[in-house]
Structures are given as structure tokens and as C-alpha cells.
Design an enzyme around this catalytic site. Structure first.
Site, mmCIF file in Angstrom:
data_model
loop_
_atom_site.group_PDB
_atom_site.id
_atom_site.type_symbol
_atom_site.label_atom_id
_atom_site.label_comp_id
_atom_site.label_asym_id
_atom_site.label_seq_id
_atom_site.Cartn_x
_atom_site.Cartn_y
_atom_site.Cartn_z
ATOM 1 N N TYR A 17 5.635 52.314 58.418
ATOM 2 C CA TYR A 17 5.650 53.508 59.259
ATOM 3 C C TYR A 17 4.453 54.430 58.967
ATOM 4 C CZ TYR A 17 10.399 51.704 59.030
ATOM 5 O OH TYR A 17 11.497 50.873 59.011
ATOM 6 N N TYR A 144 20.369 52.863 64.380
ATOM 7 C CA TYR A 144 19.220 52.135 63.827
ATOM 8 C C TYR A 144 19.731 50.818 63.253
ATOM 9 C CZ TYR A 144 15.441 50.620 60.827
ATOM 10 O OH TYR A 144 14.454 49.867 60.234
ATOM 11 N N ASP A 245 27.202 46.709 61.289
ATOM 12 C CA ASP A 245 25.960 46.682 60.517
ATOM 13 C C ASP A 245 26.157 47.474 59.228
ATOM 14 O OD1 ASP A 245 23.465 47.069 59.435
ATOM 15 O OD2 ASP A 245 22.531 47.833 61.262
ATOM 16 N N LYS A 274 20.292 44.734 51.773
ATOM 17 C CA LYS A 274 19.885 45.801 50.849
ATOM 18 C C LYS A 274 20.490 45.654 49.462
ATOM 19 C CE LYS A 274 18.539 49.401 54.184
ATOM 20 N NZ LYS A 274 17.110 49.457 53.896
#
Length: 429
Positions: A17, A144, A245, A274
Site C-alpha cells: 500500500y 475487506y 472470513d 494469519k
């Protein structure tokens, strides 16, 4: 030497980003241990981000390190096509012990975004049969789900970081973001927008995908568990698979092993990543019901059409198995409760600050939503000077620390945040 390395970094290495022409400053890390990141100048800073939610036990955990050393002497990687190994079997057995019985078929991926891609492919292949025209997904605004193309197609195209691709990605359905927060009293009006889509478009909707309870990069909002329960009910009524998610929220971050447990529901497809390996290796998984797996296997082309090179990586599987063993000791529950209790006590004072729009705290997540955009370059330097690593985005300062943080670490985070909020130079007006 340090300056030469940083100059090389600025010239040649593209960070997430960020721009290659005018990148944000990077801080050179020599090593990490426990909750500390050691800078090249010898300074130690306390990690408040768990390396983007993943390093839940901190760094250089002796049992996780030992696990990787044991496995790397056997085999660090083999292809998963046509081959199997003990670390993958042991990990999948462990996962089944902490998941609902309905979730029993496991596809091992190599990243969270890939887990989402696989889940969406599974849903589309599930409906690949005569008489069905189900090709669109329903989700909620400000969500997201990752940075790959299918994943960004279910991120809010107007209010997320992926607005750039709005004219390229498929057009899916976005219900209004839930308005009621986690601690509000429930009112049925909150589900109305989602309900309307389900009633009017159910013959076209292939699947529903949601972040459970916590919307991450979409603004770090915490919605009411009853909302998720109502979504589950509607998916049951219209026979539409529900993808949950849990890539960010899984493995204890919200105070439950998985955030969907706050609503006492079970998804049809679960995506995890993660913290699966305790932040040591890249590994993810898409876990699905037997019903969906069998239907995919009956439909043409009779198989799941996905196969990452590093799926089922033995080294990652072995350390993930050890990570779950650590979590099963249940010390994380008390650790997360203590983090939540302390942060609620100390940070909620800021709720009346004129620069603060809202404070949200759940488990080992704390969010300070400000009225104004934050100057990331300046605030990053500010936080490092306070001995902490906190990386805000947009108008959000947030904490997702390792579960092993102590009270004095949390105190340093709170002090740094209080002083940052007071500092006009750190915000855009």
C-alpha cells in the site's frame, strides 16, 4: 551500513500500500523477541500490531521455533499434488478438534487472500449444475477480504482501498453496513437491507461472505452478534452457502476461538489464516462441509480447480500444529480478557475527546476512530519515539497486540495514543 540498506530499500523494494517514487519511511528491524521489535540502532519497540494480527504468542517463541527446527531437518517443502505428509495430517486432525463437526473437508492454502479465492470458487462450482444461474455474491458494505481479484470483488468497491478497480471487478451485491454495534440493544431494522437482497435476489445469489463481528480494514467496526445469527438463518431459508472470513479474527482475537462463536452459528465454508501458524509462516485454509465438498466433486469437472504451489507446506503445517497445541492450553483466554479489561478501563476515557469519534474494544482489539485523517509518516515516527509500534490507517488508530503483553506494555500503548490524539501536527485538517 544501515543508511545504505535503507537507501537500497527505498529505491528497489516496494512495500504494501505504498509508492515506489515517494515511499513512507521504513524502520530497520534487526531481531524480535517476545513483544519487542529491536531496531538497528539497538532501540526496542513494543509491537502493538502482532505483525498484522498474526504473531499472537509474540516473536521467537521457543516451542514454535523448536517445531520449525525439527521439521526443517526432515523436509521443508514438497508438492501436495499426489503426495501427503504427516504434518498436514496432524494439522488437519487438530483443526477438526476445534471446529464444528459440520466443517470437515480442509483445503490448505498459502495465504488468506487465496483462502478467499478458493472459497468463492467452491461456491461457484457447487452451483455448476443444470437449472441454476447463481453467479453473484452478497456481502455488506465496508468489508475487506484480501487483495487478490476475487477477494477485492467482495470488498466494498466505493469505500475500501480497492476503489481503483471498481470498473474492472465483477459487480456483486452490498447490503448496508450494520449500524448496531456489538454492545447495542438489538433491533430487527438492522438486518432489513440484507433481508431485502435475499428476498429479491436469492435465485441469483451463489453465496454470502462476511467478516464475523469485526470488519477489519473497512473501518474496524464491531457489529451485533444477532446480525450474524440472522444472516445464518436467511442463508438456511434460501439454501445459500455462508462463507465466514476468520482470517483476521480467528484463534482468540475477539475473546472466542473464532468470532462466529459470539453468534453461536456454524458457517458452510470457513477461511482461516494469519495466526494459524502463530505468525511464523504463511499458511491458510478453506474448510467446508461434506455436503458442499461432495457436490463439487459430483459436478463437472469433478474436482476443485485450484492448487497453490506451496499449499500444505510441511514446515508451515508442523508449526501450525504446535501453535494450536499452545492455544489448547487455554492461557490465551485469560490473556485476552486481561487485555480487554485494561484497555476498556484506560482508553474509554478518550471517548469524550473532541478529536475522537468513537472508541471500540473487543477482546485483544482496540480501535480509536478519529474525526480527521492521520498523517501516517509523522504519527509512525511519533509512536516509535514512544517505544511502541502502532500503524494506523485513514482515521483509525488501532491495537491488536500479542496476547503475551503485560500491563506495563499496555500502559505504554495507552500513553502514546493519548499523547498522539492531543498532537495537532499528526492529523490532516
Amino acid at each position: 551500513m544501515k543508511n545504505k540498506k535503507l537507501n537500497f530499500n527505498n529505491k528497489h523494494i516496494w512495500h504494501p500500500y505504498d509508492s515506489i517514487l515517494n515511499p513512507l519511511p521504513c524502520y530497520f528491524i534487526d531481531s524480535a523477541c517476545g513483544v519487542y521489535l529491536k531496531l538497528s540502532n539497538g532501540m526496542k519497540i513494543i509491537d502493538g500490531m502482532s505483525s498484522w494480527w498474526s504473531a499472537i504468542h509474540g516473536y521467537n517463541h521457543p516451542e514454535l521455533n523448536q517445531a520449525m527446527k525439527e521439521q526443517i531437518n526432515k523436509v521443508s517443502h514438497i508438492m501436495f499434488g499426489g503426495l501427503i505428509h504427516k504434518p498436514a495430517i496432524d494439522l488437519c486432525k487438530q483443526l477438526l478438534t476445534i471446529l464444528p463437526k459440520k466443517l470437515e473437508c480442509i483445503f490448505l492454502c498459502d495465504s488468506g487472500s487465496v483462502a478467499i479465492e478458493v472459497a468463492m470458487k467452491m461456491v461457484l462450482q457447487y452451483w455448476n449444475k443444470p437449472g441454476y444461474q447463481k453467479k453473484i455474491f452478497l456481502t455488506i458494505k465496508n468489508g475487506y477480504h484480501g487483495d487478490t481479484f476475487s477477494a477485492i470483488s467482495v470488498c466494498d468497491p466505493l469505500n475500501s482501498m480497492h476503489q481503483l478497480y471498481e470498473k474492472i471487478i465483477p459487480k456483486y451485491l452490498f447490503a448496508h453496513q450494520p449500524r448496531l454495534s456489538f454492545y447495542d440493544q438489538w433491533h430487527s431494522y438492522d438486518i432489513y437491507s440484507f433481508l431485502k437482497f435475499m428476498v429479491e435476489k436469492n435465485k441469483k445469489i451463489a453465496g454470502v461472505i462476511l467478516e464475523p463481528i469485526v470488519q477489519g480494514i473497512g473501518g474496524m467496526k464491531f457489529y451485533h452478534p444477532e446480525y450474524l445469527k440472522q444472516v445464518r438463518l436467511l442463508c438456511n431459508i434460501y439454501n445459500i452457502p455462508l462463507i465466514i472470513d476468520e482470517i483476521a479474527t480467528g484463534f482468540g482475537r475477539t475473546g472466542k476461538m473464532f468470532a462466529y462463536e459470539h453468534a453461536n452459528i456454524t458457517p458452510d465454508i470457513l477461511c482461516i489464516g494469519k495466526a494459524l501458524t502463530g505468525g511464523t509462516m504463511s499458511l491458510a485454509a478453506t474448510i467446508v462441509t461434506r455436503k458442499i465438498a461432495n457436490q463439487i466433486s459430483r459436478n463437472y469437472p469433478y474436482k476443485i480447480m485450484h492448487g497453490p504451489t506451496f499449499m500444505g507446506n510441511p514446515l508451515a503445517c508442523y508449526v501450525a500444529n504446535k501453535n494450536i497445541s499452545l492455544l489448547k492450553k487455554n492461557t490465551w483466554k485469560v490473556q485476552v480478557q486481561n487485555i480487554e479489561k485494561y484497555l476498556k478501563k484506560k482508553l474509554m476515557i478518550l471517548k469524550n475527546h473532541p478529536r475522537v469519534r468513537d472508541i471500540r474494544i473487543l477482546g485483544a482489539i482496540a480501535v480509536i476512530e478519529c474525526y480527521h485523517l492521520i498523517n501516517l509518516k509523522l504519527i509512525q515516527k511519533f509512536f516509535v519515539s514512544y517505544g511502541v509500534w502502532i500503524r494506523p490507517f485513514k482515521n483509525i488508530i488501532y491495537l491488536t497486540p500479542p496476547y503475551i503483553v503485560k500491563t506495563f506494555h499496555l500502559h505504554k500503548f495507552v500513553k502514546a495514543i493519548f499523547d498522539a490524539v492531543q498532537n495537532n501536527s499528526l492529523f490532516y485538517f
